[in-house]
Design a protein around this motif. Structure first.
Motif, PDB file in Angstrom:
ATOM      1  N   ALA A 329       0.861  -1.193   0.000  1.00 44.67           N
ATOM      2  CA  ALA A 329       0.000   0.000   0.000  1.00 44.67           C
ATOM      3  C   ALA A 329       0.892   1.235   0.000  1.00 44.67           C
ATOM      4  O   ALA A 329       1.792   1.341   0.832  1.00 44.67           O
ATOM      5  N   LYS A 330       0.654   2.137  -0.942  1.00 43.17           N
ATOM      6  CA  LYS A 330       1.457   3.354  -1.048  1.00 43.17           C
ATOM      7  C   LYS A 330       0.535   4.560  -1.205  1.00 43.17           C
ATOM      8  O   LYS A 330      -0.473   4.495  -1.910  1.00 43.17           O
ATOM      9  N   SER A 331       0.894   5.635  -0.548  1.00 44.35           N
ATOM     10  CA  SER A 331       0.099   6.859  -0.657  1.00 44.35           C
ATOM     11  C   SER A 331       0.549   7.665  -1.866  1.00 44.35           C
ATOM     12  O   SER A 331       1.701   7.581  -2.302  1.00 44.35           O
ATOM     13  N   GLY A 332      -0.371   8.445  -2.396  1.00 42.23           N
ATOM     14  CA  GLY A 332      -0.047   9.286  -3.549  1.00 42.23           C
ATOM     15  C   GLY A 332      -1.189  10.248  -3.814  1.00 42.23           C
ATOM     16  O   GLY A 332      -1.986  10.555  -2.927  1.00 42.23           O
ATOM     17  N   PHE A 333      -1.282  10.736  -5.058  1.00 38.51           N
ATOM     18  CA  PHE A 333      -2.331  11.677  -5.446  1.00 38.51           C
ATOM     19  C   PHE A 333      -3.005  11.181  -6.718  1.00 38.51           C
ATOM     20  O   PHE A 333      -2.357  10.567  -7.583  1.00 38.51           O
ATOM     21  N   ASP A 334      -4.311  11.457  -6.830  1.00 40.26           N
ATOM     22  CA  ASP A 334      -5.012  11.105  -8.061  1.00 40.26           C
ATOM     23  C   ASP A 334      -4.883  12.243  -9.068  1.00 40.26           C
ATOM     24  O   ASP A 334      -4.163  13.220  -8.845  1.00 40.26           O
ATOM     25  N   GLU A 335      -5.622  12.131 -10.183  1.00 46.66           N
ATOM     26  CA  GLU A 335      -5.491  13.133 -11.245  1.00 46.66           C
ATOM     27  C   GLU A 335      -6.028  14.496 -10.842  1.00 46.66           C
ATOM     28  O   GLU A 335      -5.749  15.508 -11.512  1.00 46.66           O
ATOM     29  N   TYR A 336      -6.787  14.540  -9.731  1.00 53.00           N
ATOM     30  CA  TYR A 336      -7.302  15.819  -9.236  1.00 53.00           C
ATOM     31  C   TYR A 336      -6.515  16.310  -8.014  1.00 53.00           C
ATOM     32  O   TYR A 336      -6.980  17.171  -7.272  1.00 53.00           O
ATOM     33  N   LEU A 424      -1.388  -0.410   6.642  1.00 49.11           N
ATOM     34  CA  LEU A 424      -1.826  -1.503   5.783  1.00 49.11           C
ATOM     35  C   LEU A 424      -0.638  -2.266   5.216  1.00 49.11           C
ATOM     36  O   LEU A 424      -0.678  -3.488   5.072  1.00 49.11           O
ATOM     37  N   ARG A 425       0.444  -1.534   4.888  1.00 51.34           N
ATOM     38  CA  ARG A 425       1.646  -2.177   4.364  1.00 51.34           C
ATOM     39  C   ARG A 425       2.311  -3.036   5.430  1.00 51.34           C
ATOM     40  O   ARG A 425       2.798  -4.123   5.158  1.00 51.34           O
TER      41      ARG A 425
END
Length: 615
Positions: A329-336, A424-425
């Motif tokens: 599980a990795k955090s990031g950003f979506d297209e918005y 979660l990871r």
């Protein structure tokens, strides 16, 4: 020419000793008392937090050596423990509940040395102080969770094989399946018997029911798996959050011992260890009456949950997937530019998610965050009672059939998404755990142990040093140089190995290797004396002394090394600490006593015509 090493061999020995001395050097710089401020539940320390801390310290006239902001944490070093303790109390009172203020000891290693990997030895709980927890695994909840999983699996298997049934539910310790007719009953029994050989299956033709119960072997397997998996997950979780060299091991049938050396504040450690976060994916019940559910009339096949803002949503009881199948599980950003968590599943999880979403495209699916918190109460069996808290993270429409990789949104801030991904990871705990005992070992006691252990090592070294000079004269000085090199190499190697931790029994192992190291030189020197008494030349005596004693030294040390490896394999805690230093000491003593001392002897006396030898 007898007893003359080529230049490259002499330089190689000197290089190895110098390298050991270089990596042993950080231990001379000691540690600074420090206070570490870090955010709780996804909050990160910022430049504003740094300024706030500086302001509180200045207002209260507390001097500090340095203060830095790194990786969302503020680390403040102090010149003495008195200022450190005052600062901790002031910051704890003023920063609020969003931050954890923890005491720590930070290495004072110079930057140039740290840049090449130099770091002091990691000290165990008995030497550096820290916190120790005894945690209890709720085995009852582990079994309940296994039964819930079986209910879901039974339904899926029967549905996939087109075996009709009326209901599948838990009843006490059993899972009861009700069928429509005798033919379905027989087909269902045949299918489940084939796939679940570790269950006891009984049928009742009159009521058309099949009862499945776990065998004692299956129950034992579930308990053992829950304990071992929780140990692995806790170890991963502590490592992910940067707590150095934790000791995590089982104790008895349902307890886990956790030691966190160097940690003096238990608040952050408790949050890490008590976090039992996982997620579940459920379909939204779009056909149910939400208003009626809010008023207490929840459909039998649904549950009512809320999000963090208190907005209620009606969800299907059937769980599509649990967090047990998450592999990454990795955090990031979506297209918005909204925070999201990218999730990867194992093959079984990918298959379940694929089957669950293929017939539900266009329907809303909720991601539910689940956390177990101890209530402080115990049931009749003595197990700690946990309160299950569930919160909807997000509700999103299934756009396509999902597989092993997908994403969830609605985690809140980027810090919260990062924290969720980390938990979660690191893994969802198989069963809830609770701290039943905690113990703090103060740095004063640890410092006293270090002082006494160091005195024991120096006393042993000093006595051997004096004896060797008196009894073997010039060769005794050579042996003492080899002995010093051995000590330096032990410290250097212990500092270089990432997982090596020095404990009080480990210091006893170092004292023991001092005696073992000099024992090898005694064998060599006595053999040289014996060869000289037989009339051989000095150069021949030196050569024969080292050659003949070598096999004896190897035999003696190999047997001791085997014993040390067995202690390491089967021992725990202090026994392992003793075995580690003993094993390293055996290897370094063989090198310094045989190769190291001979390099010095060859450099001073080798290849020369000698009539007398100071031995």
């Amino acid at each position: 020419m007898l007893n003359k090493y080529p230049l490259w061999k002499t330089l190689m020995v000197a290089f190895i000793v110098a390298l050991g001395a270089l990596y042993a050097t950080p231990n001379l710089y000691g540690e600074d008392p420090a206070v570490q401020v870090s955010g709780l539940r996804g909050v990160e320390a910022t430049a504003a937090t740094l300024d706030t801390i500086k302001g509180h310290l200045s207002t209260n006239s507390i001097d500090y050596a340095s203060i830095v902001l790194e990786k969302g944490q503020v680390l403040t070093r102090f010149k003495n423990t008195e200022d450190q303790l005052k600062a901790r109390d002031i910051l704890d009172d003023n920063l609020g509940k969003q931050y954890s203020v923890a005491l720590s000891l930070t290495p004072d290693t110079p930057d140039w040395l740290a840049n090449i990997g130099g770091a002091p030895m990691k000290l165990g709980l008995d030497l550096s102080g820290g916190v120790s927890f005894l945690m209890e695994v709720n085995m009852k909840e582990a079994i309940n969770k296994a039964k819930e999983g079986m209910v879901t699996d039974f339904r899926g298997d029967l549905r996939n094989e087109k075996v009709r049934y009326r209901s599948v539910k838990e009843e006490g310790d059993a899972i009861v399946v009700k069928f429509r007719n005798e033919t379905d009953l027989e087909q269902g029994k045949s299918l489940l018997k084939k796939r679940y050989r570790d269950l006891l299956l009984n049928t009742d033709d009159d009521t058309l029911t099949l009862t499945a119960q776990m065998t004692e072997v299956k129950l034992k397997e579930i308990r053992e798996y829950a304990l071992q998996q929780n140990i692995t997950i806790i170890r991963n979780r502590v490592n992910e959050l940067g707590v150095a060299e934790p000791l995590v091991q089982r104790q008895g049938k349902k307890h886990i011992v956790i030691e966190l050396p160097g940690v003096q504040d238990t608040a952050k450690a408790k949050e890490i260890l008590n976090a039992t976060a996982t997620i579940e994916f459920r379909l939204v019940d779009t056909e149910g009456d939400l208003s009626a559910a809010i008023n207490g009339r929840v459909p039998a096949s649904s549950i009512l949950l809320t999000d963090k803002d208190g907005k209620p949503t009606l969800l299907k009881k059937r769980i599509m997937l649990t967090g047990d199948h998450i592999t990454d599980a990795k955090s990031g950003f979506d297209e918005y530019s909204r925070p999201q968590v990218n999730i990867s599943l194992d093959s079984a999880g990918g298959s379940k998610m694929s089957n669950g979403t293929k017939s539900n495209i266009g329907k809303p699916m909720a991601t539910v965050f689940i956390e177990y918190k101890p209530t402080g109460k115990k049931d009749a069996e003595g197990n700690i009672v946990f309160e299950k808290q569930q919160e909807i993270i997000s509700v999103a429409t299934i756009q396509a059939r999902l597989g092993k990789s997908f994403r969830i949104t609605g985690a809140g801030s980027q810090a919260e998404a990062h924290n969720l991904a980390l938990l979660l990871r690191a893994g969802a705990l198989i069963a809830p755990i609770a701290i039943v005992e905690e113990r703090t070992v103060g740095p004063t006691l640890g410092a006293e142990n270090v002082k006494l252990g160091f005195q024991a090592i120096m006393m042993g070294f000093g006595l051997v040093f004096i004896f060797m000079i008196i009894y073997y004269r010039a060769f005794g000085i050579v042996a003492n140089f080899a002995l010093g090199a051995n000590l330096v190499l032990i410290v250097g190697i212990m500092s270089m190995i990432p997982g090596a931790t020095l404990t009080l029994p480990g210091m006893a192992g170092i004292v023991l290797t001092v005696g073992m190291a000099v024992d090898a030189n005694v064998l060599i020197f006595e053999r040289i004396r014996e060869e000289m008494r037989e009339g051989k030349s000095i150069q021949q005596a030196i050569h024969q002394g080292y050659e003949a004693a070598f096999s004896t030294i190897i035999d003696a040390n190999i047997t001791t090394l085997i014993a040390a490896l067995i202690l390491f394999a089967v021992g725990t805690g202090p026994v392992k600490g003793f075995a580690v230093t003993l094993s390293i000491g055996i290897l370094t003593s063989m090198f310094t006593s045989v190769v190291g001392s001979r390099t010095i002897v060859n450099a001073i006396w080798g290849g020369k015509s000698l009539k007398k030898l100071s031995i």
